[in-house]
Write an enzyme that holds these catalytic residues in place. Structure first.
Site, PDB file in Angstrom:
ATOM      1  N   CYS A   1     -15.022  -9.460  41.761  1.00 45.93           N
ATOM      2  CA  CYS A   1     -14.400 -10.209  42.860  1.00 45.93           C
ATOM      3  C   CYS A   1     -13.698 -11.505  42.471  1.00 45.93           C
ATOM      4  O   CYS A   1     -13.916 -12.072  41.400  1.00 45.93           O
ATOM      5  CB  CYS A   1     -15.444 -10.603  43.899  1.00 45.93           C
ATOM      6  SG  CYS A   1     -16.285  -9.230  44.626  1.00 45.93           S
TER       7      CYS A   1
ATOM      8  N   TYR B   1     -11.580 -11.577  28.817  1.00 42.39           N
ATOM      9  CA  TYR B   1     -10.744 -10.604  29.511  1.00 42.39           C
ATOM     10  C   TYR B   1     -10.513 -10.868  30.992  1.00 42.39           C
ATOM     11  O   TYR B   1      -9.397 -10.714  31.487  1.00 42.39           O
ATOM     12  CB  TYR B   1     -11.349  -9.205  29.352  1.00 42.39           C
ATOM     13  CG  TYR B   1     -10.657  -8.166  30.167  1.00 42.39           C
ATOM     14  CD1 TYR B   1      -9.365  -7.749  29.839  1.00 42.39           C
ATOM     15  CD2 TYR B   1     -11.265  -7.618  31.296  1.00 42.39           C
ATOM     16  CE1 TYR B   1      -8.722  -6.794  30.628  1.00 42.39           C
ATOM     17  CE2 TYR B   1     -10.620  -6.674  32.066  1.00 42.39           C
ATOM     18  CZ  TYR B   1      -9.345  -6.269  31.737  1.00 42.39           C
ATOM     19  OH  TYR B   1      -8.707  -5.340  32.495  1.00 42.39           O
TER      20      TYR B   1
ATOM     21  N   ASN C   1     -18.533 -13.583  44.815  1.00 42.55           N
ATOM     22  CA  ASN C   1     -18.230 -12.991  43.516  1.00 42.55           C
ATOM     23  C   ASN C   1     -19.523 -12.999  42.713  1.00 42.55           C
ATOM     24  O   ASN C   1     -20.058 -14.064  42.421  1.00 42.55           O
ATOM     25  CB  ASN C   1     -17.162 -13.820  42.796  1.00 42.55           C
ATOM     26  CG  ASN C   1     -16.931 -13.347  41.375  1.00 42.55           C
ATOM     27  OD1 ASN C   1     -17.135 -12.183  41.063  1.00 42.55           O
ATOM     28  ND2 ASN C   1     -16.510 -14.257  40.513  1.00 42.55           N
ATOM     29  N   GLY C   2     -20.014 -11.805  42.382  1.00 46.86           N
ATOM     30  CA  GLY C   2     -21.239 -11.760  41.586  1.00 46.86           C
ATOM     31  C   GLY C   2     -22.117 -10.611  41.984  1.00 46.86           C
ATOM     32  O   GLY C   2     -21.691  -9.709  42.715  1.00 46.86           O
TER      33      GLY C   2
ATOM     34  N   GLY D   1      -9.692  -8.202  41.259  1.00 45.26           N
ATOM     35  CA  GLY D   1     -10.138  -7.112  42.126  1.00 45.26           C
ATOM     36  C   GLY D   1      -8.970  -6.522  42.868  1.00 45.26           C
ATOM     37  O   GLY D   1      -8.262  -7.225  43.580  1.00 45.26           O
TER      38      GLY D   1
END
Lengths: 480, 480, 480, 480
Positions: C9, C255, C112-113, C37
């Site tokens: 996310c 990345y 996010n996570g 995402g």
């Protein structure tokens, strides 16, 4: 919807002297004419001589979004077209109005009808180096008008001269940079009428288009007449036209036109009601209720009911929520297909002797399924009445009547048909009476599909080829 | 279409023992129930206990494409829902079936109706830490069932116990990993019936859904009954239910249900026809033709015609080609809007004294425009007849009746209404007779919107708030 | 694109004191975060306490049309989310921000996570009657916050207390009717930073979102910190947080993050370039040109080139015209799939000894195809260098690393991998050096996927289950 | 993307002797050629002499869905086209391949280029009664070929004879019922090459199309050559062609073609890198890093870096997630528009003296905004280098170079331009060196846009008219 014939087109045009929003007016007019063709549609708008156009496959209310209408812009003259057809790809290619440039400028052209000499004209043009983008008569007509335009002083002269070359059925609406022109073939096969909106003129296939935009009916375009509308007003050109017996397609009254339209002086609704009345006289029966197949059989059913005194009832409910992506039942289950779209009102028919009225019987397969629905719902007797006579002959003037091998009436006697459809009795309006259904009898009708009497010579190439040819396809061999 | 009331939902469920393609069957059943809600729709499918679902705003035939149905897959149990609503965003959020996980597994739930104690239940749940994703009763009901499920041995026990907490109108279809459950509130406000397809059971809001998929009607779900369908067959739970006077919404017969449906033993078509007959007795008039406003006024118009002996006619043609992106005429020109969708058949009304029948008059604005259409088309007199009594009170059971300030009958006398609508006479079915329109009289009806007699206590919060609240919006202040 | 890991996310929030068009700003910020995402996205807007939202599966620039943004409206606070995922149906259901009502009002939440105790929390909540609409952690967190909210004086207190129950990785952006709150887990697994736009505050997963809307970076949200933004300005809550070793995901630098972002004090571009430099020191080779796999290998390739002195070249052209409906080559022809999206620049590699740099090797299949492209284009030697160490262990904190059975490095020795990929030599960055690639070394990193050293306890249920479970599906049995 | 010139087209054709899925191969080939035109695209497929086609505005991967490709079907010969353009409506009308019927059958035609005598030919044809549906040269060429076909024994003879009438730039791919023909104008303005796939032949604008489908390059079509491919194999017709100095558009090497293509013997990537090397020699500067404007400036930047010894760096990240409905920032905020699509990598340029390389400068406005981004990110000096010379003259051969009044180089001195763009130094590749960038020097180049030396006579009507004319519009007056 159910095994019906199809008209090939509806046309509309407006020349505005009142700063109307002509794109939107054309949109609503085409929306009112949608029953004449659901395959594709298009609008061309003329703003100070600059012609813009948009056309695509699909319904008027799907093709013309707010954005598309906005991009089309506004102007002083516009024409529009709705068209019946099938394959998606070719639908778009053959959509009208056709908009082409020639040496004297740009013209847009929309046509309802079918030329009987299209193939000959095409061949002649090709021999002179013409190329064709579409398979429509409109492109042939555009070439012929262009050819005459080179020798004429005006676009209306070119159209008038072009008519000498055109044979068969056509109701044309043409827009040049400065003029709106309407022309109807000398037989008057298909309707075309003139209306007025404020100080502006409109032309349309049917008067229902006028009603939808608040215009009033003025008069019909006469068979063979060319009507020119420009800033100076309206002009009629008729002298060029050889006297011919008018022959309006009787099926416009029986099925094609909308019941609220008035066509060549006759109310469509009244004509259908009268057809029902004639039917009741020709084929009376002792029954409990008269019902019509929705929506096309309802008017004649009322006529039958009134004449016979048998009560009129609502026999079916049609599902009206069929969207663009409706998933059709699989081929295997055709009967289910009918049921999903049409359900019987059991309370109307259960334990009753039913007179079932429809406007016509082409292949007979759908009627058989509808009759089964009635019997399943408890009807004790079903008496079928068709407000059109038997279909026996192909049509060459713009209707997609099947080749004879598919016409149930060509292949079977009435008794056989009665058995196939599983009805208790079966009656077709007589060919004598069908000509009497119109209120206005001053003009003649084309009844060729029932009688085989063609008002003008059919084309030389066989009917089968005409309709079996894959549109968008071509000859398989290269000719030397 | 024209200033009508709206039902809030239609539901469907199937438990198949015959390897039916249940996704597609649910699709066609919802398609048949589409008149009960056009805002959003959804289907949940249960394949060996795994529940998949899809829902979105839009018509059934737009939302469910081949691809979506394929992704949904097939299974043994499925339920579906159609819903009425407005704003696009919230439509999707509030679409049903609701599918939620709780400690004992996943359930899917679809509801037709409106709880009168939804706000109280919600507050109570929130005080215990519940969070709500939607503004629908279905989510409240899901919580209540979940709460009971923790203390129950089975899902049907949980549903039965939950009904003790629910007040108001609900017709529920619930799917657990192994069962299909249907439950109807003790008043039976909205219809819910059971059918059979081969060896499988189906439940639906109306019988027309059964007809569309070839199922046969078995019986209605009784008010207060819980019906459980699983591999062992069908079970009924009724003992929990306190005796109540049943009170089916009379407006189901007058307007909501499809005429081809049979609701709690009465044919909808017949009920409407009878309403027309009563009207003719109550408000007779000397006239030439009886016409109905399509489509909802047609059945009553036939009844009026039969009773009065005045001929029935087709007064209007409705344009059926309104696609998804139809461009509405601008607000400024409401009258035009009516004309574009509805045109008069002048031949039917010109020079005639017309009886115009519609099912109900809510705000009266659309009827006024329709009357103008008739007068423009040449009707000499227009006599308006409403097959529903006057709307005077708000509905709390699942119908979106306006607050009283918008109800024309609340604000005006009959004579004032006659003048506003510009009709020559005006008659409403009496509240006495409205209860007699059903063929089957063994159950009572809710006529609260006409009489103010509410079968169960209305909610405490004001009606105005309920409907003016922007769905998808929320309190403006943070509470301490 | 090519066999890569996926972040789950990206989040964004804005509290505007400047009458910004916050819907559009959120749109552009999410557009900048799209790389985090591509499955689904959503925006929630708060106008004077009323929260509206829209979310759907698809790219930001496909989901949010002019019309949707217009319907969302404007306001003072907004949050947005982009999410990685797969199946279309569940994508929409699991899209965030989640917007729920609880007793004190409405909140919107974007995360996010990945929690490591999500399953336990869910079970505990379900035992208390909670129901779940989605399978996302965001819904669990919403419940926990709601539970605490009942006992707290403010939303920020509730969030702070909730953090005691949450274990694992989360970077939260929460919007209440009057506040914007940002919270980061005590390990700081994923980035979260604060920016300023005029007099307004913004928070985002990465600084590139600030650049896209013209905001300036202020500082990172600290691990364990709760940041509250309201009309009075910005407040920080940190005292509640137990001291923990911070452990930012090193793969954010390698990345996930965009090269133009600065994450926890380190330029992502510089970190990648440094990784390439370390690689060149660890695995030097005699070669003619260094190329990177676009786009993720380019930065490290430049580092390798600079350190080694071997010229940098452009080895591939990526086709950037892949639209929504791109037709993928059939499964059978995977190699072709690579070639259609990626073509070699033969002039760069023909007759050359090539060093090929990529950021990571997961399954190794795509790299093998890319190597074949290079050999087909005439490369005489191909030396593969990975700027990440070998993937050996699953990730539980928000990255979709495959189960070990699919990791090429878990199943093969380096020499076997070299043979499988058909390269002349193969080198992975060492686990020692990977921790040194960040410019800013004041915080620790999570390198569990390379080393198996997990900063916090992994969840009890197996990783395999977590990712193989069909989202949108459910338990197959009903529990008593 | 940023103020660039546009090529007008890309073409492809295949004659398969191997039962290839030619529709899909053409799809992938066009996908590889998409950079040559993003306005519209089309494919025509020939199955045993029957030609079907589909074309529309939009990207290849949006226009050609699975369903459309399936409807197109398969066959033995196919051609395809991508086109650059603007307005949506006209894009569809002008999409190619053009498919027309003439007396000897149907042909499909796709063209890359621009005739200089199109207007004269059109006028001549119109005087003979021709009508035009489009404003494209392809339609003019179709007429000329048709005219010659009437006098020729074969389609290839007709094409060869037609070339005597055509002046200017054209790379044609033509499909007749039995043959695939490729023809290139005598100057060879635009590339056209031949490849082989198994036993089948393919032709394409660029070799990258061959790579994408696994075909191998055979040779270029020679300027003036007609290549005929049929069941008997491949034939070349060259004798008709008068000797001319070949004049391939140098801008194909500088910008239009894809770097992985080889055009008339020269690698495009190498040519651009060499342009960068010449630039470094002509305009050396003391700096810290060389960056290119993505994606077109990257190759030349590498050349500049290698020649100068200044390190190459990644200066920008381009957002690659721009979907079909991306909402453009409002006109008022052009600068923001650049920033949303392109962000600087601050770590690369902060505190650095930067050499910024791009392929060309047309209006200069976008470069000025990019320079500002660099300065905002902390670049201390910005030295602009253009790998094309100054644009000073209009192009008549298929490139949409603005009229001179919009060319920054026509209106300003280098010093003025330097100030406008706010750079520290500015250098353009010299017109001498630009001709040396190709590896293969056996043919000459057209450099008219830089030098004003036109290989063949420009058209008589003014350039301004040509491009300002609203496509899809027409003369405003009706001519007598």
């Amino acid at each position: 919807m159910f095994d019906k014939l199809h008209e090939e087109c509806g046309v509309f045009g407006i020349f505005s002297n009142n700063n109307h929003d002509i794109s939107t007016l054309t949109y609503y007019a085409l929306f009112a004419l949608q029953h004449r063709g659901q395959e594709s549609c298009g609008i061309a708008v003329n703003d100070d001589g600059v012609i813009n156009s948009y056309r695509d496959s699909g319904l008027v209310s799907d093709v013309f979004t707010d954005r598309v209408l906005e991009e089309l812009g506004n102007g002083q003259i516009a024409i529009g077209h709705v068209r019946y057809g099938t394959a998606a790809g070719s639908a778009r290619l053959n959509a009208q109005p056709l908009v082409v440039n020639h040496i004297k400028g740009r013209i847009a052209l929309a046509n309802n009808g079918c030329l009987t000499n299209a193939a000959e004209l095409r061949r002649e043009l090709e021999l002179n180096g013409s190329i064709f983008h579409t398979s429509s008569d409109a492109e042939v007509i555009s070439y012929i008008i262009t050819r005459e335009r080179l020798k004429s002083d005006s676009i209306e002269d070119a159209v008038t001269r072009a008519m000498d070359s055109l044979e068969g059925a056509y109701s044309l609406v043409i827009m040049s940079p400065q003029k709106l022109i309407a022309a109807r073939d000398p037989y008057g096969f298909h309707p075309l009428c003139i209306g007025k909106l404020d100080d502006s003129y409109v032309v349309a296939s049917e008067t229902c288009a006028f009603d939808s935009i608040g215009a009033t009916f003025v008069r019909d375009v006469e068979p063979g007449e060319v009507v020119v509308i420009d800033k100076r007003g309206i002009t009629s050109i008729t002298e060029h036209c050889k006297e011919k017996d008018s022959a309006m397609c009787i099926f416009e009254l029986i099925y094609f036109a909308r019941p609220d339209s008035v066509v060549d002086g006759s109310s469509v609704h009244v004509a259908r009601q009268r057809a029902g009345e004639f039917l009741a006289r020709e084929y009376s029966v002792d029954a409990d209720v008269v019902i019509g197949v929705p929506d096309s059989g309802l008017d004649a059913a009322i006529g039958y009911s009134r004449q016979s005194g048998i009560p009129y009832g609502i026999g079916f409910i049609k599902n009206k929520y069929i969207g663009r992506t409706f998933i059709q039942p699989t081929q295997a289950d055709r009967e289910k297909k009918v049921r999903i779209k049409l359900n019987t009102v059991a309370a109307t028919v259960k334990g009753k002797r039913v007179v079932l009225v429809d406007d016509s019987i082409v292949r007979g397969t759908t009627i058989a399924r509808i009759v089964k629905l009635l019997r399943d719902a408890g009807a004790t007797e079903v008496h079928m009445r068709s407000s059109a006579p038997k279909f026996l002959y192909p049509c060459y003037y713009g209707t997609d009547i099947d080749s004879q091998k598919n016409l149930i009436a060509w292949n079977h006697t009435t008794e056989e048909m009665r058995e196939i459809m599983d009805v208790d009795s079966l009656g077709f309006l007589s060919t004598d009476n069908v000509e009497k259904i119109a209120e206005c009898q001053k003009r003649g009708f084309c009844t060729a599909c029932f009688t085989g009497k063609y008002p003008c010579t059919p084309p030389k190439e066989k009917k089968e080829n005409k309709y079996s040819k894959k549109i968008g396809a071509s000859e398989t061999e290269e000719k030397k």
